[in-house]
Design a protein around this motif. Structure first.
Motif, short mmCIF file in Angstrom:
data_model
loop_
_atom_site.label_atom_id
_atom_site.label_comp_id
_atom_site.label_asym_id
_atom_site.label_seq_id
_atom_site.Cartn_x
_atom_site.Cartn_y
_atom_site.Cartn_z
N GLY A 50 38.43 -3.37 40.24
CA GLY A 50 37.07 -4.57 40.64
C GLY A 50 35.88 -4.45 39.67
O GLY A 50 36.17 -4.00 38.48
N SER A 51 34.81 -4.49 39.94
CA SER A 51 33.33 -4.56 39.16
C SER A 51 33.22 -3.42 39.31
O SER A 51 32.55 -2.64 39.17
CB SER A 51 31.90 -5.43 39.62
N VAL A 52 33.44 -3.04 37.63
CA VAL A 52 32.89 -2.04 37.05
C VAL A 52 32.22 -1.85 35.17
O VAL A 52 33.34 -2.39 34.21
CB VAL A 52 34.65 -0.63 36.65
N MET A 53 32.06 -1.20 35.04
CA MET A 53 30.78 -1.83 33.80
C MET A 53 30.81 -0.43 33.20
O MET A 53 30.28 0.42 33.87
CB MET A 53 30.02 -2.44 33.66
N VAL A 54 30.63 -0.59 31.39
CA VAL A 54 30.36 0.99 30.97
C VAL A 54 29.49 0.66 30.18
O VAL A 54 29.27 -0.21 29.23
CB VAL A 54 31.53 2.01 30.52
N SER A 55 29.15 1.63 29.85
CA SER A 55 27.78 1.34 29.00
C SER A 55 28.73 1.97 27.44
O SER A 55 29.24 2.69 27.27
CB SER A 55 26.42 2.51 28.40
N GLN A 56 28.02 0.62 26.57
CA GLN A 56 28.89 0.86 25.05
C GLN A 56 27.09 0.49 24.08
O GLN A 56 26.12 1.02 24.39
CB GLN A 56 29.25 0.06 24.51
#
Length: 159
Positions: A50-56
């Motif tokens: 699903g909707s998963v974001m990671v800091s970059q």
């Protein structure tokens, strides 16, 4: 009553008002902590659903299984998402509506999962309400009351 004895009694009572502060202080502990071995990256993303974001470096981007994690990494999972991470000895699941923060505490890697149930509450994560200001004020009021009650009204300092 001797002034020194009254002062000591008042001091003990005031300090008694401060003792619960440490037991009610918010615990800064990690959801999972593991030793830092000096290896970079320190971990990776396991599964992503699903909707998963990671800091970059340039902000947030979509998380991908196998993606590297390092100190300062943050994973944000949306309402219909989930993720898992592998960092040192920690294998954590990050449920929907949660955030995972990775930081360094002394010589350990600290993984801290905050879910929607944690961000909505006003107390601390231990389930104990934070009444420290009440105890501090109560201890001070009690100390002042003892001083007033034991005041030597017959011996004036000056006339």
């Amino acid at each position: 009553m001797n002034l020194v004895l009254k002062s000591a009694l008042a001091g003990v009572l005031v300090l008694a008002g401060f003792t619960p502060v440490s037991s009610f202080a918010q615990d800064g502990s990690c959801t999972c902590a593991t030793a830092y071995t000096g290896v970079n990256p320190i971990g990776s993303i396991g599964n992503v659903n699903g909707s998963v974001m990671v800091s970059q470096v340039a902000g947030y981007g979509p998380a991908q299984a196998g993606g590297d994690l390092d100190f300062g990494s943050r994973i944000v999972v949306g309402a219909r998402g989930s993720a898992s991470v592998n960092v040192g000895g920690c294998n954590l699941s990050v449920p929907a509506n949660s955030t995972l923060d990775i930081s360094r505490v002394e010589n350990k890697i600290c993984l801290n999962v905050l879910g929607s149930e944690h961000t909505a509450q006003t107390g601390n994560s231990t389930g104990v309400s934070n009444n420290a200001p009440l105890f501090i004020f109560g201890g001070m009021a009690l100390g002042a009351g003892v001083l007033a009650a034991t005041a030597d009204k017959d011996h004036k300092v000056s006339d």
